[in-house]
Design an enzyme around this catalytic site. Structure first.
Site, mmCIF file in Angstrom:
data_model
loop_
_atom_site.group_PDB
_atom_site.id
_atom_site.type_symbol
_atom_site.label_atom_id
_atom_site.label_comp_id
_atom_site.label_asym_id
_atom_site.label_seq_id
_atom_site.Cartn_x
_atom_site.Cartn_y
_atom_site.Cartn_z
ATOM 1 N N HIS A 182 5.559 6.122 11.446
ATOM 2 C CA HIS A 182 5.065 6.105 9.890
ATOM 3 C C HIS A 182 3.991 7.021 9.976
ATOM 4 C CE1 HIS A 182 3.454 4.246 6.437
ATOM 5 N NE2 HIS A 182 3.325 3.070 6.621
ATOM 6 N N ARG A 187 0.952 -1.077 0.003
ATOM 7 C CA ARG A 187 0.001 -0.041 -0.124
ATOM 8 C C ARG A 187 0.633 1.276 0.012
ATOM 9 N NH1 ARG A 187 -2.388 -3.861 1.956
ATOM 10 N NH2 ARG A 187 -0.555 -4.063 3.157
ATOM 11 N N THR A 188 1.750 1.160 0.994
ATOM 12 C CA THR A 188 2.521 2.596 1.203
ATOM 13 C C THR A 188 3.289 2.935 -0.206
ATOM 14 O OG1 THR A 188 2.694 2.200 3.445
ATOM 15 C CG2 THR A 188 3.828 3.927 2.834
ATOM 16 N N LYS A 213 26.954 -2.263 -1.559
ATOM 17 C CA LYS A 213 28.545 -2.117 -1.584
ATOM 18 C C LYS A 213 28.821 -1.024 -0.655
ATOM 19 C CE LYS A 213 27.976 -1.752 -6.760
ATOM 20 N NZ LYS A 213 27.976 -0.986 -7.978
ATOM 21 N N ARG A 271 11.411 3.783 3.120
ATOM 22 C CA ARG A 271 11.190 2.901 4.278
ATOM 23 C C ARG A 271 12.155 2.030 4.507
ATOM 24 N NH1 ARG A 271 5.958 -0.664 4.472
ATOM 25 N NH2 ARG A 271 5.161 1.208 5.199
HETATM 26 C C1 NCD Z 1 2.037 -0.987 8.302
HETATM 27 C C2 NCD Z 1 3.593 -0.725 8.455
HETATM 28 O O1 NCD Z 1 4.308 -1.093 7.381
HETATM 29 O O2 NCD Z 1 3.921 -0.264 9.446
HETATM 30 N N1 NCD Z 1 1.524 -1.175 7.142
HETATM 31 C C3 NCD Z 1 1.459 -0.307 6.278
HETATM 32 O O3 NCD Z 1 2.259 0.766 6.028
HETATM 33 N N2 NCD Z 1 0.187 -0.156 5.584
HETATM 34 C C4 NCD Z 1 1.548 -2.052 9.259
HETATM 35 C C5 NCD Z 1 2.272 -3.377 9.371
HETATM 36 O O4 NCD Z 1 3.169 -3.735 8.748
HETATM 37 O O5 NCD Z 1 1.617 -3.906 10.253
#
Ligand code: NCD
Length: 298
Positions: A128, A49-50, A79, A100
């Site tokens: 997040h 999703r993100t 590297k 991320r």
């Molecule tokens: C979450 C995350 O990555 O922190 N997912 C997301 O971004 N929608 C929640 C999770 O991984 O449980």
């Protein structure tokens, strides 16, 4: 130049202004606001999703995207390039970076090197921000307000970066918190104490059946398997909570159910049919909130 690294950067005025902008994008589209701009997504951890919704947000604003979904194994980090240098290098050729990483603080490290805005798409168990914001946006849309509500957070509140970010944002509103988790996975003490110091009412417990009836928002989270020291340790808590039709009978008639997804087993699929389940709408809302975030950094 503004990075978006932390939910701490947001106050009530900023949050609500962002939501008004997200709503405008939802109603009117993004036009060509970011035409000619390029976004890089640097993901060192799995995501569906993100990453997609940041990328779609950029497309809907008329911008374009370069993407690496597997930085850990296919980028120069392999590297031994430092995050600082990766930030410096990528920022010479794109206009904004979304990142991320499994380590808390790592996105800030890359941002130190970057000459363009960096957005945190999740750093370890810490934060997040865009997910926290889209969760609040979903509540704001569904309930019409963020004040005078009781928000329940259920699951892995220790390692879950989403509940941490939700708390950091909800502290600006008149919210009562109910934290439901196994004792060992409860909300970190510093977060609970800071909420209480600011005058919020906080209730913690382990029994969802007892507490679900108090919640206007039921925010579920997955037990964060990848953050545990061993699989055995994780197994102790796997399956701790399963929101099913039976539990939904005990929930308020107007409650809403959120989940950042992915789900493992903490929401029974039968609940998907319940009109109070908003976790798939939540995914769609993520695009508009990320459009608002991206447009705000330019
Ligand atoms: C979450 C995350 O990555 O922190 N997912 C997301 O971004 N929608 C929640 C999770 O991984 O449980």
């Amino acid at each position: 130049m503004e990075n978006i690294l932390s939910t701490k950067q947001f106050d009530k005025v900023k949050i609500l202004a962002l939501f008004e902008q997200a709503k405008r994008f939802e109603e009117e589209g993004g036009g060509d606001l970011l035409k000619g701009k390029v976004m890089a997504t640097l993901f060192f951890e799995p995501s569906t999703r993100t990453r997609f919704s940041f990328e779609i947000a950029m497309h809907r604003l008329g911008g374009s995207v370069v993407s690496n979904a597997d930085m850990m194994t296919t980028s120069s980090i392999k590297k031994q390039e430092t995050l600082f240098d990766t930030g410096k290098v990528v920022s010479q050729i794109v206009d904004v970076i979304v990142m991320r990483h499994p380590e808390a603080g790592s996105v800030a490290k890359l941002a130190e090197g970057s000459d363009v805005p960096v957005l945190n798409a999740g750093d370890g168990s810490a934060e997040h921000p865009s997910q926290g914001l889209l969760d609040l946006y979903t509540i704001w849309k569904e309930k019409g307000t963020l004040d005078g509500i009781t928000v329940g957070m259920v699951g892995d509140l220790k390692y879950g970066r989403v509940p941490h970010s939700e708390c950091d944002l909800l502290r600006h509103f008149d919210v009562k918190f109910v934290f439901v988790a196994p004792e060992a996975l409860q909300m970190p003490k510093d977060i609970v104490e800071s909420l209480e110091n600011e005058g919020a009412e906080v209730k913690s417990g382990g029994n969802l059946e007892e507490l679900i009836g108090e919640m206007d928002v039921i925010s579920m989270t997955r037990i964060q398997e990848e953050r545990f020291e061993s699989r055995e340790e994780y197994q102790k808590y796997a399956g701790s909570y399963v929101l099913d039709e039976n539990l939904m009978k005990m929930a308020k008639e107007k409650a809403i159910v959120l989940h950042p997804l992915p789900r493992v087993d903490e929401i029974d699929v039968a609940v998907d049919q319940d009109l109070r389940a908003k976790y798939f709408e939540q995914v769609g809302n993520g695009v508009f909130v990320r459009m608002a975030l991206l447009s705000s950094v330019f």
